[in-house]
Design an enzyme around this catalytic site. Sequence first.
Site, PDB file in Angstrom:
ATOM      1  N   CYS A   1      -9.766   3.586  31.421  1.00  0.00           N
ATOM      2  CA  CYS A   1     -10.932   4.858  31.381  1.00  0.00           C
ATOM      3  C   CYS A   1     -12.299   4.328  31.525  1.00  0.00           C
ATOM      4  O   CYS A   1     -13.194   5.013  31.936  1.00  0.00           O
ATOM      5  CB  CYS A   1     -10.762   5.325  29.900  1.00  0.00           C
ATOM      6  SG  CYS A   1      -9.075   5.491  29.310  1.00  0.00           S
TER       7      CYS A   1
ATOM      8  N   CYS B   1      -4.887   9.326  35.313  1.00  0.00           N
ATOM      9  CA  CYS B   1      -4.707  10.220  34.339  1.00  0.00           C
ATOM     10  C   CYS B   1      -5.113  11.545  34.957  1.00  0.00           C
ATOM     11  O   CYS B   1      -5.066  12.516  34.115  1.00  0.00           O
ATOM     12  CB  CYS B   1      -5.310  10.103  33.135  1.00  0.00           C
ATOM     13  SG  CYS B   1      -7.144   9.394  33.192  1.00  0.00           S
TER      14      CYS B   1
ATOM     15  N   ASP C   1      -8.354  12.166  35.152  1.00  0.00           N
ATOM     16  CA  ASP C   1      -9.556  12.695  34.251  1.00  0.00           C
ATOM     17  C   ASP C   1     -10.728  12.685  35.483  1.00  0.00           C
ATOM     18  O   ASP C   1     -10.862  11.828  36.270  1.00  0.00           O
ATOM     19  CB  ASP C   1      -9.789  11.736  33.168  1.00  0.00           C
ATOM     20  CG  ASP C   1      -8.930  12.215  32.033  1.00  0.00           C
ATOM     21  OD1 ASP C   1      -8.316  13.276  32.085  1.00  0.00           O
ATOM     22  OD2 ASP C   1      -8.624  11.469  31.082  1.00  0.00           O
TER      23      ASP C   1
ATOM     24  N   CYS D   1     -10.583  11.753  28.430  1.00  0.00           N
ATOM     25  CA  CYS D   1     -10.101  11.489  27.249  1.00  0.00           C
ATOM     26  C   CYS D   1     -11.549  10.917  26.421  1.00  0.00           C
ATOM     27  O   CYS D   1     -12.457  10.614  27.152  1.00  0.00           O
ATOM     28  CB  CYS D   1      -9.308  10.381  27.477  1.00  0.00           C
ATOM     29  SG  CYS D   1      -9.785   8.808  27.811  1.00  0.00           S
TER      30      CYS D   1
HETATM   31 FE1  FES Z   1      -8.100   9.063  31.674  1.00  0.00          FE
HETATM   32 FE2  FES Z   1      -8.973   8.013  29.731  1.00  0.00          FE
HETATM   33  S1  FES Z   1      -6.976   8.655  29.837  1.00  0.00           S
HETATM   34  S2  FES Z   1      -9.984   8.260  31.474  1.00  0.00           S
END
Ligand code: FES
Length: 145
Positions: free
Chosen positions: A103, A33, A35, A59
Amino acid sequence: MYSEKVMDHFQNPRNVGEIENASGVGTVGNAKCGDIMRMYLDIDENHVIREARFKTFGCGAAVATSSMATELVTGLTVEEALKVTNKAVMEALDGLPPVKVHCSLLAEEAIHAALWDYAEKNHLKIEGLERPKTDISEHEEEEEW
Ligand code: FES
């Protein structure tokens, strides 16, 4: 869909921020993602984690898992902290929905990356600790966030 504990740690995350002159800092990214999470550890001379703080650009589940992870590793030795898996973090949060399990890996990897940084700085070998694959700190040292 989220447990009360997840909601609590998402809305009131513990230990958010930085540690100045941290013993170890690890930054990892989630390939799925994009992140990012950065973990700071303050470790004393007995190899016990005095304090853990984090910053997450990610997230809600990533925020909640990093928050819980900092609570779990505080007071542990580096060897014990290494055994805090994403599964343990999820269990402590009463679970995560299946699509959010990835995540929770950020928190585990960020701890490992910070421990690796600590071990390198102190020329230590921590049994079972491997070089983090997703440590991206070298590429964004200059970046402020
Ligand atoms: Fe990226 Fe949760 S969607 S860490």
